[in-house]
Structures are given as C-alpha cells and as structure tokens.
Design an enzyme around this catalytic site. Structure first.
Site, PDB file in Angstrom:
ATOM      1  N   CYS A 191       0.847  -1.197   0.000  1.00  0.00           N
ATOM      2  CA  CYS A 191       0.000   0.000   0.000  1.00  0.00           C
ATOM      3  C   CYS A 191       0.882   1.247   0.000  1.00  0.00           C
ATOM      4  O   CYS A 191       2.018   1.232   0.474  1.00  0.00           O
ATOM      5  CB  CYS A 191      -0.901  -0.013   1.227  1.00  0.00           C
TER       6      CYS A 191
ATOM      7  N   ASP B  31       0.453   3.642   1.841  1.00  0.00           N
ATOM      8  CA  ASP B  31       0.422   4.162   3.220  1.00  0.00           C
ATOM      9  C   ASP B  31       1.841   4.396   3.752  1.00  0.00           C
ATOM     10  O   ASP B  31       2.715   3.525   3.643  1.00  0.00           O
ATOM     11  CB  ASP B  31      -0.315   3.145   4.102  1.00  0.00           C
TER      12      ASP B  31
ATOM     13  N   ARG C 240       2.980   4.311   6.567  1.00  0.00           N
ATOM     14  CA  ARG C 240       3.385   3.489   7.715  1.00  0.00           C
ATOM     15  C   ARG C 240       3.711   2.046   7.338  1.00  0.00           C
ATOM     16  O   ARG C 240       4.034   1.243   8.205  1.00  0.00           O
ATOM     17  CB  ARG C 240       2.248   3.489   8.761  1.00  0.00           C
TER      18      ARG C 240
ATOM     19  N   HIS D 210      -2.318  -4.197   5.043  1.00  0.00           N
ATOM     20  CA  HIS D 210      -2.042  -3.739   6.413  1.00  0.00           C
ATOM     21  C   HIS D 210      -3.316  -3.278   7.100  1.00  0.00           C
ATOM     22  O   HIS D 210      -4.329  -2.988   6.449  1.00  0.00           O
ATOM     23  CB  HIS D 210      -1.012  -2.595   6.393  1.00  0.00           C
TER      24      HIS D 210
ATOM     25  N   CYS E  88      -6.126   0.607   7.037  1.00  0.00           N
ATOM     26  CA  CYS E  88      -5.871   1.042   5.656  1.00  0.00           C
ATOM     27  C   CYS E  88      -6.981   1.981   5.177  1.00  0.00           C
ATOM     28  O   CYS E  88      -8.158   1.606   5.154  1.00  0.00           O
ATOM     29  CB  CYS E  88      -5.780  -0.183   4.742  1.00  0.00           C
TER      30      CYS E  88
HETATM   31 ZN    ZN Z   1      -3.353   1.073   2.991  1.00  0.00          ZN
END
Ligand code: ZN
Length: 209
Positions: free
Chosen positions: A46, A48, A50, A107, A110
C-alpha cells in the site's frame, strides 16, 4: 508558507544514506550499477506511509522490486486496458527480472479499505479515481452485504482477492503451477507489530512473526 523543515529532513536523510552506501561500503551499489538489479522478490504494498515494505523487512537496495498503490491491490489481467501502472510493473518484474516470489502486503488501518467499506455501504467518495480503483476488492468487502464486516478482515480478504487476480495473468499462472514462482499474501497489523500470512490450504491467515 510551506515549512522547509520536512524537506530539510529528507535531504539530511539522503546524506546519511550516501554516507552508508557510497562512502562506507561503496561496493554494493557499484555492483548494482554495473551488473544491474536482480531482485528475487516483488512486493505489492500500500502507498500508506506506515507500511513501507523495505523498512518492514529490513531490506537493502536491490533486494525488493516494489509496487505501491492504494490498498495493495492487483487488478485482474486486462491486456486491453489502458495505462495500467500496476500491471505493467508486475509484468516487468515477472517477465524481465524473473522474480521468484510475489508478496502482496496489506495492512491494518488502511484508508483504501475504509473507503471500500464506505463505497460498499453506498457512500460514494467525493474523489475522482478512488472508487473505481478500490472496487477491485469489492468481493472482499461483501459489497452485496452493504459493506458489513470488520475493516481488518476485509483488508485481509482484499489480499486474497489480489492473489487470485495475480493468477489470472498467464505468465504468472504458468510458472506458479510449475512452482517456479511463489505467491504470498501478507498482512501487517501495525497496532500490534505483527505480520500475518495467508495459508492457502487452510484458507485463513496465521501470525508469521
Ligand atoms: Zn493502505
């Protein structure tokens, strides 16, 4: 006015990277430049901030070929489609770099999966591209059940959807059947710091680490 502090931090970070990879141990990057990259693993993760796969797996430059998009999704094989960034990067990794493993890394928490839940409930996001993209994983969110379900469970099922979609690519299905290319579904629980893996024989996720 935008503060330059964050960009200064990134430049300082690059200097630290440079000190490690060009000054303290230059041979590794020199080899990667002269011989080219030879990553054994493609990770589809992703976007993302993190859930960076290189950070999570403590990987070095040259180890991972990485694709990142909203919710770590793989669309089905659609060669007639246009401008398919994820599919073209998968094709390069599999057909040109001949990776041996593909990891789909989802994850917890999300935002893409949360958007999918809202869309499944009939709440269309006021965004131009998001709904169409996350609809790849519509099956995972039980769209027919109006998006009822736990976001983390939906996120894990979205990983399974992407694994299924990977097998629709003929040049993945064939080496996968011959056990020359293995597919892995992982899911990072960022709250607990745990890594889960999909066990296809059990049809369930198990804690890996
Ligand atoms: Zn995500």
């Amino acid at each position: 006015m935008v503060s330059p502090t964050q960009i200064d931090r990134l430049i300082a970070g690059f200097k630290s990277f440079k000190a490690t990879y060009y000054e303290q141990r230059p041979e590794r990057f020199q080899s990667l430049v002269e011989r080219g990259q030879n990553p054994r693993t493609l990770v589809i993760a992703c976007s993302d901030s993190r859930a960076d796969p290189a950070i999570l797996t403590n990987s070095e430059p040259g180890e991972l070929f990485v694709i990142r998009n909203v919710a770590s999704l793989v669309p089905p094989y659609q060669p007639e489609g246009r401008m398919l960034g994820t599919s073209s990067a998968i094709e390069f990794a599999v057909r040109d770099l001949a990776v041996r493993h593909i990891v789909v890394l989802g994850h917890s928490n999300c935002g893409g999966i949360e958007a999918l839940q809202r869309i499944a409930k009939g709440e269309e996001p006021e965004r131009e591209f998001l709904a169409n993209w996350v609809s790849i994983a519509c099956e995972a969110s039980n769209c027919k059940d109006k998006g009822v379900g736990d976001a983390n469970e939906i996120g894990r099922q979205a990983v399974v959807v992407s694994l299924t979609n990977l097998k629709t690519f003929p040049w993945i299905a064939e080496p996968h059947a011959k056990k020359e290319l293995s597919l892995h579904g992982w899911w990072f629980d960022m709250g607990k710091g745990a890594l889960w893996a999909y066990n296809e024989f059990k049809g369930a996720f198990e804690v890996l680490a």
